[in-house]
Design a protein around this motif. Structure first.
Motif, PDB file in Angstrom:
ATOM      1  N   ASP A 135     -13.481  -2.291   1.751  1.00 55.39           N
ATOM      2  CA  ASP A 135     -13.082  -2.416   0.321  1.00 55.39           C
ATOM      3  C   ASP A 135     -14.534  -3.212  -0.369  1.00 55.39           C
ATOM      4  O   ASP A 135     -15.171  -3.853   0.532  1.00 55.39           O
ATOM      5  N   VAL A 136     -14.886  -2.395  -1.357  1.00 56.38           N
ATOM      6  CA  VAL A 136     -16.234  -2.841  -2.140  1.00 56.38           C
ATOM      7  C   VAL A 136     -16.095  -3.293  -3.497  1.00 56.38           C
ATOM      8  O   VAL A 136     -15.470  -2.631  -4.157  1.00 56.38           O
ATOM      9  N   VAL A 137     -16.763  -4.357  -3.809  1.00 55.76           N
ATOM     10  CA  VAL A 137     -17.019  -4.630  -5.281  1.00 55.76           C
ATOM     11  C   VAL A 137     -18.187  -4.000  -5.746  1.00 55.76           C
ATOM     12  O   VAL A 137     -19.367  -4.337  -5.136  1.00 55.76           O
ATOM     13  N   THR A 138     -18.257  -3.010  -6.682  1.00 53.89           N
ATOM     14  CA  THR A 138     -19.376  -2.407  -7.022  1.00 53.89           C
ATOM     15  C   THR A 138     -20.080  -3.190  -8.034  1.00 53.89           C
ATOM     16  O   THR A 138     -19.708  -4.140  -8.488  1.00 53.89           O
ATOM     17  N   PRO A 139     -21.449  -2.736  -8.478  1.00 53.40           N
ATOM     18  CA  PRO A 139     -22.272  -3.474  -9.392  1.00 53.40           C
ATOM     19  C   PRO A 139     -21.648  -3.643 -10.702  1.00 53.40           C
ATOM     20  O   PRO A 139     -21.968  -4.698 -11.402  1.00 53.40           O
ATOM     21  N   VAL A 140     -20.615  -2.833 -11.191  1.00 52.52           N
ATOM     22  CA  VAL A 140     -20.352  -2.863 -12.388  1.00 52.52           C
ATOM     23  C   VAL A 140     -18.657  -3.839 -12.254  1.00 52.52           C
ATOM     24  O   VAL A 140     -18.079  -3.914 -13.299  1.00 52.52           O
ATOM     25  N   GLY A 141     -18.464  -4.362 -11.137  1.00 48.48           N
ATOM     26  CA  GLY A 141     -17.197  -5.282 -10.894  1.00 48.48           C
ATOM     27  C   GLY A 141     -16.055  -4.131 -10.458  1.00 48.48           C
ATOM     28  O   GLY A 141     -14.981  -5.123 -10.524  1.00 48.48           O
ATOM     29  N   GLU A 142     -16.065  -3.234 -10.146  1.00 47.30           N
ATOM     30  CA  GLU A 142     -14.959  -2.573  -9.787  1.00 47.30           C
ATOM     31  C   GLU A 142     -14.728  -2.816  -8.199  1.00 47.30           C
ATOM     32  O   GLU A 142     -15.387  -2.573  -7.359  1.00 47.30           O
ATOM     33  N   LEU A 143     -13.296  -2.985  -7.792  1.00 43.96           N
ATOM     34  CA  LEU A 143     -12.796  -3.086  -6.556  1.00 43.96           C
ATOM     35  C   LEU A 143     -12.321  -1.806  -5.965  1.00 43.96           C
ATOM     36  O   LEU A 143     -11.557  -0.984  -6.615  1.00 43.96           O
ATOM     37  N   VAL A 144     -13.179  -1.157  -5.169  1.00 46.20           N
ATOM     38  CA  VAL A 144     -12.948   0.302  -4.603  1.00 46.20           C
ATOM     39  C   VAL A 144     -12.512   0.132  -3.035  1.00 46.20           C
ATOM     40  O   VAL A 144     -13.449  -0.426  -2.453  1.00 46.20           O
ATOM     41  N   THR A 145     -11.867   1.102  -2.631  1.00 49.50           N
ATOM     42  CA  THR A 145     -11.702   1.275  -1.132  1.00 49.50           C
ATOM     43  C   THR A 145     -12.297   2.453  -0.857  1.00 49.50           C
ATOM     44  O   THR A 145     -12.048   3.718  -1.502  1.00 49.50           O
ATOM     45  N   CYS A 146     -13.319   2.494   0.099  1.00 52.25           N
ATOM     46  CA  CYS A 146     -13.919   3.657   0.239  1.00 52.25           C
ATOM     47  C   CYS A 146     -14.078   3.876   1.767  1.00 52.25           C
ATOM     48  O   CYS A 146     -13.720   3.031   2.528  1.00 52.25           O
ATOM     49  N   SER A 147     -14.282   5.348   2.036  1.00 52.82           N
ATOM     50  CA  SER A 147     -14.288   5.818   3.576  1.00 52.82           C
ATOM     51  C   SER A 147     -14.990   6.993   3.779  1.00 52.82           C
ATOM     52  O   SER A 147     -15.572   7.513   2.688  1.00 52.82           O
ATOM     53  N   PRO A 148     -14.972   7.499   4.981  1.00 54.24           N
ATOM     54  CA  PRO A 148     -15.663   8.743   5.175  1.00 54.24           C
ATOM     55  C   PRO A 148     -15.115   9.853   4.295  1.00 54.24           C
ATOM     56  O   PRO A 148     -15.831  10.995   4.081  1.00 54.24           O
ATOM     57  N   THR A 149     -13.923   9.794   3.825  1.00 57.38           N
ATOM     58  CA  THR A 149     -13.307  10.864   3.271  1.00 57.38           C
ATOM     59  C   THR A 149     -13.036  10.498   1.650  1.00 57.38           C
ATOM     60  O   THR A 149     -12.751  11.352   0.982  1.00 57.38           O
ATOM     61  N   VAL A 150     -12.965   9.137   1.362  1.00 56.68           N
ATOM     62  CA  VAL A 150     -12.605   8.835  -0.008  1.00 56.68           C
ATOM     63  C   VAL A 150     -13.704   7.899  -0.539  1.00 56.68           C
ATOM     64  O   VAL A 150     -14.178   6.759   0.164  1.00 56.68           O
ATOM     65  N   ALA A 180     -23.404   4.380   1.092  1.00 61.29           N
ATOM     66  CA  ALA A 180     -24.254   3.365   0.409  1.00 61.29           C
ATOM     67  C   ALA A 180     -24.241   2.129   0.872  1.00 61.29           C
ATOM     68  O   ALA A 180     -25.442   1.408   0.639  1.00 61.29           O
ATOM     69  N   VAL A 181     -23.143   1.567   1.025  1.00 64.42           N
ATOM     70  CA  VAL A 181     -22.946  -0.030   1.243  1.00 64.42           C
ATOM     71  C   VAL A 181     -23.049  -0.436   2.465  1.00 64.42           C
ATOM     72  O   VAL A 181     -23.653  -1.527   2.765  1.00 64.42           O
ATOM     73  N   ARG A 182     -22.875   0.306   3.500  1.00 62.13           N
ATOM     74  CA  ARG A 182     -23.244   0.256   4.961  1.00 62.13           C
ATOM     75  C   ARG A 182     -24.521   0.177   5.480  1.00 62.13           C
ATOM     76  O   ARG A 182     -25.297   0.890   5.084  1.00 62.13           O
ATOM     77  N   ALA A 183     -24.961  -1.197   5.783  1.00 64.61           N
ATOM     78  CA  ALA A 183     -26.461  -1.183   6.165  1.00 64.61           C
ATOM     79  C   ALA A 183     -27.434  -1.460   4.960  1.00 64.61           C
ATOM     80  O   ALA A 183     -28.621  -1.010   5.288  1.00 64.61           O
ATOM     81  N   THR A 184     -27.155  -1.897   3.840  1.00 60.85           N
ATOM     82  CA  THR A 184     -27.978  -1.687   2.594  1.00 60.85           C
ATOM     83  C   THR A 184     -28.116  -3.145   2.143  1.00 60.85           C
ATOM     84  O   THR A 184     -28.670  -3.196   1.030  1.00 60.85           O
ATOM     85  N   GLN A 185     -27.711  -4.089   2.829  1.00 58.78           N
ATOM     86  CA  GLN A 185     -27.695  -5.655   2.418  1.00 58.78           C
ATOM     87  C   GLN A 185     -27.330  -5.830   1.049  1.00 58.78           C
ATOM     88  O   GLN A 185     -27.867  -6.799   0.345  1.00 58.78           O
ATOM     89  N   GLY A 186     -26.171  -4.985   0.598  1.00 63.74           N
ATOM     90  CA  GLY A 186     -25.506  -5.313  -0.592  1.00 63.74           C
ATOM     91  C   GLY A 186     -26.050  -4.612  -2.010  1.00 63.74           C
ATOM     92  O   GLY A 186     -25.776  -5.349  -2.950  1.00 63.74           O
ATOM     93  N   GLU A 187     -27.228  -3.946  -1.566  1.00 67.64           N
ATOM     94  CA  GLU A 187     -27.962  -3.363  -2.810  1.00 67.64           C
ATOM     95  C   GLU A 187     -26.791  -2.452  -3.637  1.00 67.64           C
ATOM     96  O   GLU A 187     -27.055  -2.350  -4.987  1.00 67.64           O
ATOM     97  N   PHE A 188     -25.804  -1.860  -2.998  1.00 65.66           N
ATOM     98  CA  PHE A 188     -24.996  -0.922  -3.750  1.00 65.66           C
ATOM     99  C   PHE A 188     -23.515  -1.322  -4.092  1.00 65.66           C
ATOM    100  O   PHE A 188     -22.774  -0.647  -4.683  1.00 65.66           O
ATOM    101  N   GLY A 189     -23.174  -2.604  -3.530  1.00 67.24           N
ATOM    102  CA  GLY A 189     -22.038  -3.199  -3.556  1.00 67.24           C
ATOM    103  C   GLY A 189     -21.803  -4.171  -2.531  1.00 67.24           C
ATOM    104  O   GLY A 189     -22.458  -4.218  -1.570  1.00 67.24           O
ATOM    105  N   ILE A 190     -20.620  -5.131  -2.925  1.00 67.20           N
ATOM    106  CA  ILE A 190     -20.485  -6.213  -1.776  1.00 67.20           C
ATOM    107  C   ILE A 190     -19.147  -5.894  -1.107  1.00 67.20           C
ATOM    108  O   ILE A 190     -18.274  -5.579  -1.644  1.00 67.20           O
ATOM    109  N   ILE A 191     -19.273  -5.838   0.277  1.00 64.40           N
ATOM    110  CA  ILE A 191     -18.236  -5.699   0.947  1.00 64.40           C
ATOM    111  C   ILE A 191     -17.268  -6.879   0.945  1.00 64.40           C
ATOM    112  O   ILE A 191     -17.907  -7.750   1.416  1.00 64.40           O
ATOM    113  N   VAL A 192     -16.040  -6.697   0.554  1.00 64.79           N
ATOM    114  CA  VAL A 192     -15.007  -7.667   0.660  1.00 64.79           C
ATOM    115  C   VAL A 192     -14.028  -7.577   1.808  1.00 64.79           C
ATOM    116  O   VAL A 192     -13.300  -8.451   1.964  1.00 64.79           O
TER     117      VAL A 192
END
Length: 170
Positions: A65-80, A87-99
Motif C-alpha cells: 500500500d503506497v501513498v503516491t507523490p500526488v497523495g493517492e493511496l494505491v495497492t500495487c503488486s507484481p501484477t497490479v 519503483a517504490v521498493r528500495a528507492t528510499q521513498g522517491e516514488f511513493g511512501i510505503i504505508v
C-alpha cells in the motif's frame, strides 16, 4: 494466510516475528536489528543474513500500500501497477511512501547451530564467506570486520544452519 501476513509499514520486525513465530513461520529475510520498521527497510531494500538465499526484504513482498507523490493511496503488486511496485521498493521513498505491506512467510525450523569463524587475513575471510554462501549449507551467513584495540583488524563469519529435531530429541 499461512504464507503471508499484512502489516502496517510502521510495525517493527520484532512485532512481525511475535505474530508469526507461534504459527511456525517467519519472513525469509530479517534485518540484524529487529526494532527497524517494515516500511523503512522495504524502502531501502533490506538485507540480512539470509539474503544470499532469498534476496532482499523487498524481494519477498506480495503487495504494497503506497501513498503516491500526488497523495493517492494505491495497492500495487507484481501484477497490479507493477511499475509502481517496482519503483517504490528500495528507492528510499522517491516514488511513493510505503504505508502497508503483505509480506511473504516461510516455515521455520525450531533449532539452529551457530558457527563463528575468526580470521586475520581479509582475502581468506572473503573467500570463505563467498564459499559458504555459494555451497548453500548454511541458512544464514554474515560477515563482520572488527577493529580490535591493540590488535588490529579481525574478521568474523557467522554461519547458521537450521534444522528440525526428531521427536524426543534434545
Amino acid at each position: 494466510a499461512p504464507d503471508r501476513i499484512g502489516v502496517d509499514a510502521g510495525i517493527s520486525w520484532d512485532a512481525v516475528l511475535a505474530a508469526t513465530l507461534p504459527a511456525g513461520t517467519a519472513p525469509p529475510v530479517l534485518p540484524d536489528h529487529l526494532e527497524l520498521t517494515v516500511g523503512g527497510t522495504l524502502s531501502v531494500g533490506g538485507i540480512g543474513g539470509t539474503s544470499h538465499r532469498y534476496g532482499c526484504q523487498a524481494d519477498n513482498v506480495h503487495d504494497l500500500d503506497v501513498v503516491t507523490p500526488v497523495g493517492e493511496l494505491v495497492t500495487c503488486s507484481p501484477t497490479v501497477r507493477p511499475d509502481l511496485f517496482d519503483a517504490v521498493r528500495a528507492t528510499q521513498g522517491e516514488f511513493g511512501i510505503i504505508v502497508g505491506a503483505t509480506l511473504a512467510l516461510r516455515p521455520v525450523h525450531r533449532a539452529a547451530r551457530r558457527y563463528l569463524l575468526s580470521y586475520r587475513d581479509l582475502a581468506v575471510f572473503l573467500d570463505d564467506q563467498r564459499r559458504l554462501t555459494d555451497d548453500r549449507r548454511f541458512d544464514h551467513v554474515q560477515g563482520q570486520a572488527l577493529n580490535v584495540d591493540g590488535v588490529g583488524w579481525r574478521f568474523v563469519v557467522e554461519a547458521v544452519a537450521t534444522f528440525t529435531r526428531a521427536a524426543g530429541g534434545f
